[in-house]
Design a protein around this motif. Sequence first.
Motif, PDB file in Angstrom:
ATOM      1  N   ALA A 142      42.548  26.798  36.397  1.00  0.00           N
ATOM      2  CA  ALA A 142      42.137  27.357  37.685  1.00  0.00           C
ATOM      3  C   ALA A 142      41.560  28.749  37.501  1.00  0.00           C
ATOM      4  N   LYS A 143      42.145  29.504  36.583  1.00  0.00           N
ATOM      5  CA  LYS A 143      41.651  30.857  36.310  1.00  0.00           C
ATOM      6  C   LYS A 143      40.231  30.817  35.751  1.00  0.00           C
ATOM      7  N   ALA A 144      40.006  29.940  34.767  1.00  0.00           N
ATOM      8  CA  ALA A 144      38.672  29.804  34.179  1.00  0.00           C
ATOM      9  C   ALA A 144      37.660  29.370  35.239  1.00  0.00           C
ATOM     10  N   LYS A 145      38.087  28.443  36.101  1.00  0.00           N
ATOM     11  CA  LYS A 145      37.213  27.971  37.180  1.00  0.00           C
ATOM     12  C   LYS A 145      36.901  29.102  38.156  1.00  0.00           C
ATOM     13  N   ASN A 146      37.915  29.885  38.514  1.00  0.00           N
ATOM     14  CA  ASN A 146      37.720  30.972  39.479  1.00  0.00           C
ATOM     15  C   ASN A 146      36.874  32.104  38.901  1.00  0.00           C
ATOM     16  N   PHE A 147      37.077  32.421  37.612  1.00  0.00           N
ATOM     17  CA  PHE A 147      36.230  33.429  36.982  1.00  0.00           C
ATOM     18  C   PHE A 147      34.778  32.946  36.914  1.00  0.00           C
ATOM     19  N   GLY A 148      34.601  31.659  36.674  1.00  0.00           N
ATOM     20  CA  GLY A 148      33.258  31.091  36.688  1.00  0.00           C
ATOM     21  C   GLY A 148      32.633  31.194  38.069  1.00  0.00           C
ATOM     22  N   LEU A 149      33.464  30.970  39.109  1.00  0.00           N
ATOM     23  CA  LEU A 149      32.985  31.094  40.486  1.00  0.00           C
ATOM     24  C   LEU A 149      32.552  32.522  40.786  1.00  0.00           C
ATOM     25  N   LEU A 150      33.323  33.495  40.284  1.00  0.00           N
ATOM     26  CA  LEU A 150      32.949  34.897  40.466  1.00  0.00           C
ATOM     27  C   LEU A 150      31.590  35.185  39.818  1.00  0.00           C
ATOM     28  N   SER A 151      31.365  34.604  38.660  1.00  0.00           N
ATOM     29  CA  SER A 151      30.103  34.824  37.975  1.00  0.00           C
ATOM     30  C   SER A 151      28.941  34.227  38.771  1.00  0.00           C
ATOM     31  N   VAL A 152      29.168  33.042  39.368  1.00  0.00           N
ATOM     32  CA  VAL A 152      28.154  32.442  40.226  1.00  0.00           C
ATOM     33  C   VAL A 152      27.872  33.351  41.417  1.00  0.00           C
ATOM     34  N   LEU A 153      28.956  33.856  42.012  1.00  0.00           N
ATOM     35  CA  LEU A 153      28.827  34.739  43.162  1.00  0.00           C
ATOM     36  C   LEU A 153      28.073  36.009  42.780  1.00  0.00           C
ATOM     37  N   ALA A 154      28.326  36.511  41.568  1.00  0.00           N
ATOM     38  CA  ALA A 154      27.590  37.685  41.081  1.00  0.00           C
ATOM     39  C   ALA A 154      26.105  37.374  41.004  1.00  0.00           C
ATOM     40  N   ILE A 193      33.407  42.244  20.314  1.00  0.00           N
ATOM     41  CA  ILE A 193      32.315  41.302  20.583  1.00  0.00           C
ATOM     42  C   ILE A 193      31.799  41.492  22.006  1.00  0.00           C
ATOM     43  N   TYR A 194      32.722  41.660  22.935  1.00  0.00           N
ATOM     44  CA  TYR A 194      32.369  41.868  24.344  1.00  0.00           C
ATOM     45  C   TYR A 194      31.548  43.146  24.515  1.00  0.00           C
ATOM     46  N   CYS A 251      33.861  35.433  27.977  1.00  0.00           N
ATOM     47  CA  CYS A 251      34.538  36.617  27.422  1.00  0.00           C
ATOM     48  C   CYS A 251      35.727  37.017  28.297  1.00  0.00           C
ATOM     49  N   THR A 252      35.502  37.059  29.606  1.00  0.00           N
ATOM     50  CA  THR A 252      36.559  37.462  30.535  1.00  0.00           C
ATOM     51  C   THR A 252      37.740  36.500  30.479  1.00  0.00           C
ATOM     52  N   THR A 253      37.441  35.200  30.432  1.00  0.00           N
ATOM     53  CA  THR A 253      38.500  34.194  30.370  1.00  0.00           C
ATOM     54  C   THR A 253      39.322  34.315  29.089  1.00  0.00           C
ATOM     55  N   ILE A 254      38.634  34.476  27.959  1.00  0.00           N
ATOM     56  CA  ILE A 254      39.321  34.578  26.662  1.00  0.00           C
ATOM     57  C   ILE A 254      40.236  35.804  26.630  1.00  0.00           C
ATOM     58  N   ILE A 255      39.723  36.955  27.123  1.00  0.00           N
ATOM     59  CA  ILE A 255      40.524  38.178  27.149  1.00  0.00           C
ATOM     60  C   ILE A 255      41.746  38.002  28.044  1.00  0.00           C
ATOM     61  N   SER A 256      41.521  37.445  29.240  1.00  0.00           N
ATOM     62  CA  SER A 256      42.622  37.263  30.191  1.00  0.00           C
ATOM     63  C   SER A 256      43.676  36.290  29.653  1.00  0.00           C
ATOM     64  N   ASP A 257      43.230  35.217  29.001  1.00  0.00           N
ATOM     65  CA  ASP A 257      44.164  34.212  28.477  1.00  0.00           C
ATOM     66  C   ASP A 257      45.079  34.775  27.392  1.00  0.00           C
ATOM     67  N   ARG A 258      44.616  35.794  26.689  1.00  0.00           N
ATOM     68  CA  ARG A 258      45.402  36.345  25.587  1.00  0.00           C
ATOM     69  C   ARG A 258      46.354  37.458  26.041  1.00  0.00           C
ATOM     70  N   GLN A 317      37.272  46.306  31.521  1.00  0.00           N
ATOM     71  CA  GLN A 317      36.281  47.019  32.334  1.00  0.00           C
ATOM     72  C   GLN A 317      35.854  48.308  31.649  1.00  0.00           C
ATOM     73  N   SER A 318      36.777  48.981  30.964  1.00  0.00           N
ATOM     74  CA  SER A 318      36.440  50.206  30.239  1.00  0.00           C
ATOM     75  C   SER A 318      35.451  49.923  29.108  1.00  0.00           C
TER      76      SER A 318
END
Length: 408
Positions: free
Chosen positions: A144-156, A239-240, A342-349, A363-364
């Motif tokens: 759900a997190k990966a899906k929601n982050f993807g949705l944010l990217s679409v919204l962006a 990498i990010y 990138c955001t999903t991988i960072i958040s998952d870890r 964000q920094s």
Amino acid sequence: MNTSSKRKISFFSILFTFFVDNLGWSIVFPIFAPFFLDPQNVIFSADVAFSTRTTILGVFLAAYPFAQFFGAPLLGEFADRSGRKKALILSIFLIFVGYVITAISIHFANLTWLFIGRIITGIFSGNLSVCLATISDLSETKKAKAKNFGLLSVLAGFSFIVGAFLGGKFSDSKISEYFTPALPLMIAAVLSFINFFFIIFAFRETLEEKKWVKFDFLEGIHNIQQALKTKNIKTIYIIYFLFVFGWTILFQFSPVLVIKKFHFTNSQIGDLAAFMGICWAIGSWPINKLLVKRFSPIKILEVALLVFTLFCGVVAFPKDLTNVILLLGLCVTIGGLAWPLCTTIISDRAPPRMQGKVLGMSQSMQSLAMAVSPIIGGLSDQIHIYLTFLIAAFASLMAALIYFKAKI
């Protein structure tokens, strides 16, 4: 109202905040390059060379993310300490103030206050990390997190389309005598003011456990240090950083490229930006969704970095407009694919209790990359515009090489 309904309303509130923040950011995309580079603009004297204007433009573009570099982690800490809602209310109101100052300074052609307005907006636009942390709060599973982050990217991408189109049209006096570069900033201010009241009345706090933290105004710098020491995340952070560095140069200097090579107007830059936004949305949603079903995020990111390097390295070379726009579209599509990965991988870890902190660190890293890259881009443009995009491609190549060496 039951818990499920409250969660849905809060989720929608964050989507609206994310949309308005990104729209306010993209609405200025068609404005600043023509504003700084136009020899008729009274913000500079007539004898200021084009190369000098480009360098100052680079420094100006760096001011916003540089301010965000210091503001984002502080807002992240404030959100973890006092709650997401208070952090959003404070930041959105001061973003509104920043837009108003920027609009007035453009109208009166005051460079000093133009910088001040963008710095204020940049500091408090760090609330994007609060949005990400809130989405993480509201996501019940990793899928759900990966899906929601993807949705944010679409919204962006969608907000970028709308914002860039509005910014291009409403800043172009050739369309109407009432349209000026200051008008889109006032539109952004009004939207932020509406968003301010929306959060007050519609958003429900999502942070279950608040914690006391001591504020550190150098938190951005300390975040970078900590990110580089975090064993299971530091390589992804590097990498990010390199990817965002290359992406930002491509993004910020594509208007300079089309102004130099094809004499684009504000309105045309807005149209180009809208096209780039569509490409971003395609990369971050349908392509992302299709590939994630078949491959791991790490494997997708691996290929995305190499493809981005290739396209970015050649984007400035074609002499005809069609091929330049095609290559820009391909680069942006890959960027839209890579960012949520990138955001999903960072958040998952990161552990759940550290989501605000870790995403603030993310964000920094992003803000630092976005602050350094326009300065490098502005300086390299004095040598040749091609060099600017080759540097962007080199950064992406370095990210890919680090990935292959680390074997994440």
